[in-house]
Enzyme design. Structure first.
Site: not given
Length: 395
Positions: A211, A227, A249, A299, A339
């Protein structure tokens, strides 16, 4: 006397290298009664003691090693030592960055397989994802209370991976009074964390460093935060001089919290918009509308949960990166992440390269990113490395 597991011939090597997993195909037989979560001693085919771990009959990973020290018992003191060591190893990081939220225990990488513990101010949030962790819940709670007597403890074992261990999903208060929300601070930014209903244990602590890195590029830019969850990348961007931030989102609660996060940081909310949209569709719509941005942050949630889904996930990652590249202004910055632990760095780089070709853009990778330092990777457990990212310049 503990029950025992005898390995197939030639299966000792990974344990001799202190990898903490034993798969079902590597086991020749068990000796004695073995119930889910029980502690078992592991022996090589020739009778050499190799480790002591937790038995999980429902899982492909049938033993997760607690200790490679033969004289170490899996008792209250064991968990207290492991947790105290984990906290001590993070003290320098906590002091350097003034952290009030951090990962306290990173499962296998901190010697506690299946145990994840995050600390948010005075609330400890646990995920117990293995049969052994489930078996020793009371000992873990005792050790946490001993180490952090002023903290309440909440369990967020509402994760589908527990089914592979033959366990049901569960959430519960384990100690004290647990508020619905707490506020933590990192890098001078305040963040509202919903510990009972937020993603994972409430927040994505692993992106802390990224970040700050993404925010370096945000000054005077129009930023698209995909996201966005509770909008922390967006808050960082505004705090670092972004011209505007668009948070995307599909969750009303996440977007409402994103607005509150900007307000609690006393940021200029007029520079932000909060759009409840599917990211894939929104990117296509922006392209059709001719809307462009100067920085895009991708992300996404984990696309890969098994090797069988890897190819499909790669197509998803390629598609979303291609669409983002197509709506970036020349010279724009793309911060893109995965991730998914099963998608390694090299494959992710290939996905980004393929996306650049399909987008018809020239792309330069200018930074390679990983998970924050409170999410260490044990040298004996490379699977602990899962978060990877690139900062790209799109020409």
């Amino acid at each position: 006397m503990a029950s025992s597991v005898i390995l197939q011939p030639g299966r000792e090597k990974s344990l001799q290298r202190r990898h903490p997993w034993i798969f079902s195909r590597g086991i020749e037989k068990t000796v004695g009664r073995t119930n889910s979560g029980d502690t078992v001693d592991v022996y090589g085919h020739e009778g050499t003691w190799l480790g002591r771990g937790a038995w999980s009959p429902e899982s492909q990973i049938q033993v997760r090693i607690w200790t490679f020290e033969q004289n170490e018992s899996i008792d209250n003191g064991f968990f207290q030592r492991r947790i105290a060591t984990a906290q001590a190893s993070r003290e320098e990081l906590i002091a350097q960055h003034g952290l009030t939220g951090y990962r306290l225990v990173a499962a296998e990488s901190d010697g506690l397989p299946g145990v994840t513990i995050d600390k948010y101010a005075n609330v400890l949030v646990c995920q117990l994802l293995s049969a052994g962790a489930e078996k020793h819940r009371e000992k873990i709670v005792w050790a946490l209370h001993k180490q952090f007597p002023d903290c309440s403890i909440y369990e967020r074992s509402d994760v589908s991976v527990r089914k592979k261990e033959g366990l049901e999903e569960i959430t519960q208060t384990l100690h004290g009074e647990v508020p619905d929300e707490v506020i933590i601070e990192e890098n001078g930014v305040k963040i509202i964390v919903n510990v009972k209903e937020g993603h994972k244990t409430g927040f994505y602590l692993d992106q802390r460093d990224n970040r700050a890195i993404a925010a370096k590029y945000a000054k005077n830019k129009q930023v698209l935060n995909c996201f966005s969850y509770t909008g922390t990348f967006g808050s960082y961007a505004i705090a670092n001089g972004a011209k505007s931030v668009t948070n995307l989102d599909v969750s009303d609660l996440a977007l409402a919290t994103a607005l509150r996060n900007m307000q609690v940081n006393e940021l200029d909310v007029s520079k932000a918009e909060f759009l409840k949209l599917d990211v894939f569709q929104a990117l296509r719509d922006f392209k059709q509308q001719g809307r462009e941005f100067e920085q895009i942050i991708l992300d996404p949630p984990k696309f890969v949960d098994s090797k069988s889904s890897l190819n499909r996930a790669c197509r998803g990652y390629k598609d979303i990166n291609m669409l983002a590249m197509q709506i970036l202004k020349p010279g724009g910055i793309l911060c893109t992440f995965s991730c998914s632990g099963l998608l390694n760095f090299d494959l992710f780089q290939k996905v980004v390269a393929d996306a650049a070709l399909d987008a018809g853009r020239t792309v330069q990778i200018i930074e390679r990113l990983g998970q924050a330092a409170d999410h260490p990777v044990g040298s004996n457990y490379p699977e602990g490395f899962y978060l990877k990212g690139f900062v790209c310049r799109v020409l």
